[in-house]
Design a protein around this motif. Sequence first.
Motif, PDB file in Angstrom:
ATOM      1  N   UNK A   1       0.835  -1.204   0.000  1.00 39.95           N
ATOM      2  CA  UNK A   1       0.000   0.000   0.000  1.00 39.95           C
ATOM      3  C   UNK A   1       0.871   1.255   0.000  1.00 39.95           C
ATOM      4  N   UNK A   2       0.666   2.098  -1.008  1.00 41.84           N
ATOM      5  CA  UNK A   2       1.399   3.370  -1.089  1.00 41.84           C
ATOM      6  C   UNK A   2       0.601   4.523  -0.508  1.00 41.84           C
ATOM      7  N   UNK A   3      -0.699   4.555  -0.807  1.00 40.18           N
ATOM      8  CA  UNK A   3      -1.530   5.657  -0.316  1.00 40.18           C
ATOM      9  C   UNK A   3      -2.988   5.242  -0.309  1.00 40.18           C
ATOM     10  N   UNK A   4      -3.689   5.572   0.748  1.00 40.79           N
ATOM     11  CA  UNK A   4      -5.129   5.368   0.835  1.00 40.79           C
ATOM     12  C   UNK A   4      -5.780   6.734   0.969  1.00 40.79           C
ATOM     13  N   UNK A   5      -6.316   7.243  -0.152  1.00 41.59           N
ATOM     14  CA  UNK A   5      -6.945   8.556  -0.151  1.00 41.59           C
ATOM     15  C   UNK A   5      -8.453   8.461  -0.004  1.00 41.59           C
ATOM     16  N   UNK A   6      -9.103   9.612  -0.051  1.00 40.57           N
ATOM     17  CA  UNK A   6     -10.551   9.662   0.118  1.00 40.57           C
ATOM     18  C   UNK A   6     -11.274   9.034  -1.057  1.00 40.57           C
ATOM     19  N   UNK A   7     -10.696   9.142  -2.266  1.00 42.50           N
ATOM     20  CA  UNK A   7     -11.362   8.603  -3.460  1.00 42.50           C
ATOM     21  C   UNK A   7     -10.537   7.550  -4.181  1.00 42.50           C
ATOM     22  N   UNK A   8      -9.219   7.509  -3.941  1.00 40.69           N
ATOM     23  CA  UNK A   8      -8.335   6.609  -4.679  1.00 40.69           C
ATOM     24  C   UNK A   8      -7.339   5.947  -3.739  1.00 40.69           C
ATOM     25  N   UNK A   9      -7.111   4.661  -3.970  1.00 43.52           N
ATOM     26  CA  UNK A   9      -6.111   3.916  -3.215  1.00 43.52           C
ATOM     27  C   UNK A   9      -5.058   3.398  -4.197  1.00 43.52           C
ATOM     28  N   UNK A  10      -3.783   3.511  -3.829  1.00 41.70           N
ATOM     29  CA  UNK A  10      -2.687   3.161  -4.733  1.00 41.70           C
ATOM     30  C   UNK A  10      -1.808   2.091  -4.099  1.00 41.70           C
ATOM     31  N   UNK A  11      -1.489   1.065  -4.890  1.00 38.80           N
ATOM     32  CA  UNK A  11      -0.705  -0.068  -4.407  1.00 38.80           C
ATOM     33  C   UNK A  11       0.467  -0.314  -5.349  1.00 38.80           C
ATOM     34  N   UNK A  12       1.650  -0.470  -4.795  1.00 33.84           N
ATOM     35  CA  UNK A  12       2.819  -0.846  -5.594  1.00 33.84           C
ATOM     36  C   UNK A  12       2.811  -2.352  -5.812  1.00 33.84           C
ATOM     37  N   UNK A  13       3.180  -2.778  -7.020  1.00 33.41           N
ATOM     38  CA  UNK A  13       3.165  -4.181  -7.398  1.00 33.41           C
ATOM     39  C   UNK A  13       4.584  -4.657  -7.708  1.00 33.41           C
ATOM     40  N   UNK A  14       4.871  -5.907  -7.324  1.00 33.08           N
ATOM     41  CA  UNK A  14       6.172  -6.494  -7.639  1.00 33.08           C
ATOM     42  C   UNK A  14       6.003  -7.968  -7.953  1.00 33.08           C
ATOM     43  N   UNK A  15       6.836  -8.461  -8.867  1.00 32.73           N
ATOM     44  CA  UNK A  15       6.913  -9.889  -9.168  1.00 32.73           C
ATOM     45  C   UNK A  15       8.360 -10.322  -8.983  1.00 32.73           C
ATOM     46  N   UNK A  16       8.558 -11.418  -8.235  1.00 33.63           N
ATOM     47  CA  UNK A  16       9.892 -11.895  -7.894  1.00 33.63           C
ATOM     48  C   UNK A  16       9.959 -13.397  -8.146  1.00 33.63           C
ATOM     49  N   UNK A  17      11.091 -13.863  -8.653  1.00 29.75           N
ATOM     50  CA  UNK A  17      11.337 -15.298  -8.765  1.00 29.75           C
ATOM     51  C   UNK A  17      11.663 -15.827  -7.365  1.00 29.75           C
ATOM     52  N   UNK A  18      10.877 -16.784  -6.876  1.00 33.98           N
ATOM     53  CA  UNK A  18      11.048 -17.247  -5.488  1.00 33.98           C
ATOM     54  C   UNK A  18      12.349 -18.010  -5.281  1.00 33.98           C
ATOM     55  N   UNK A  19      12.892 -18.619  -6.338  1.00 32.77           N
ATOM     56  CA  UNK A  19      14.113 -19.403  -6.194  1.00 32.77           C
ATOM     57  C   UNK A  19      15.343 -18.499  -6.224  1.00 32.77           C
ATOM     58  N   UNK A  20      15.442 -17.663  -7.255  1.00 30.04           N
ATOM     59  CA  UNK A  20      16.622 -16.796  -7.409  1.00 30.04           C
ATOM     60  C   UNK A  20      16.482 -15.470  -6.673  1.00 30.04           C
ATOM     61  N   UNK A  21      15.266 -15.123  -6.245  1.00 29.76           N
ATOM     62  CA  UNK A  21      14.909 -13.838  -5.615  1.00 29.76           C
ATOM     63  C   UNK A  21      15.121 -12.649  -6.555  1.00 29.76           C
ATOM     64  N   UNK A  22      15.298 -12.912  -7.842  1.00 29.76           N
ATOM     65  CA  UNK A  22      15.470 -11.821  -8.791  1.00 29.76           C
ATOM     66  C   UNK A  22      14.141 -11.111  -9.043  1.00 29.76           C
ATOM     67  N   UNK A  23      14.225  -9.789  -9.172  1.00 28.10           N
ATOM     68  CA  UNK A  23      13.056  -9.002  -9.505  1.00 28.10           C
ATOM     69  C   UNK A  23      12.671  -9.256 -10.957  1.00 28.10           C
ATOM     70  N   UNK A  24      11.412  -9.612 -11.188  1.00 28.55           N
ATOM     71  CA  UNK A  24      10.917  -9.874 -12.538  1.00 28.55           C
ATOM     72  C   UNK A  24      10.143  -8.700 -13.118  1.00 28.55           C
ATOM     73  N   UNK A  25       9.581  -7.871 -12.254  1.00 28.75           N
ATOM     74  CA  UNK A  25       8.826  -6.731 -12.755  1.00 28.75           C
ATOM     75  C   UNK A  25       8.192  -5.967 -11.614  1.00 28.75           C
TER      76      UNK A  25
END
Length: 282
Positions: A89-113
């Motif tokens: 969760x990045x911000x919870x506003x009165x009308x809009x809520x914003x969430x950061x998203x991440x995808x990670x390889x669980x074995x190598x722990x490399x960031x995928x996106x």
Amino acid sequence: MSEAYPPERHLLRDLDVEVEVVAEGRRSAVFRPGGGTHVELGAVLTILDLVAGSLCLEVVSPDWIATSGITFHLTRPLLAGELQLEGHLLRAGRTTTTVELRAVDRVSTQLLGEGVATFARTRRSATAPDQPPPTEPGSRFSFTDPNGAALGADGTLRDAIGCRIVDPPAGVTVTPVSGYVRNSFGAVNGGVVATVVEAAALAVAGAADGDPPDRVRAEVTDVALHYLAQGRTGPVRTRASMLRSSWGRRPGQLVVRVEVFDGEHDESRRMAVAHVFTSRWA
């Protein structure tokens, strides 16, 4: 009390995924896509939408939410294996809520996106299911049916929702609307919209290089998807056009604009518009 969601036959039950409450404002899902080698970005975005949406529901309770936009950028190819998909969760506003998203390889722990999802805060409708009770860090939930299909790799999610490529150069796809693809308030699931957007962009990429739809050797690397209206009637139809191509003997990276409509022949009901980057792969 509203009818339980998701129903017995639903795409969320056919995705092998478990969501964990990591901490306040953080959730994570383990996704084990079935099938072959390359994972559909649409499947990943479907799960990220679930992760971020479930996080936001607790924040806005007793109100409800609707996905208003998702942007996502891959840093490396999505290959089959255990993926960790995260929402913060990045911000919870009165009308809009914003969430950061991440995808990670669980074995190598490399960031995928990584990317960002935004949600519009709305009044809870009478047809929405009851809010789940607040969850504690370490608690987990899953909708997966052990007897369900293993979706998420090599086109299987697109097949499961019935997405058909009708006109590859124009990026026209048609997808039926049923309970299998609806969200908790009866509209088309946001991940389904992302999946048909991916299919349309790949159809255009393949047509630009002369590939038939079933042999497109490209993948979506970046997507900016803006949700404009709920799709309820169907079928869901896409139309796409190429905005930019790094032309040579064969096209390299393409930028494709995709529009999504609620109705096969009615373009007055525009559901979404997206700008998608595709890249060739060997």
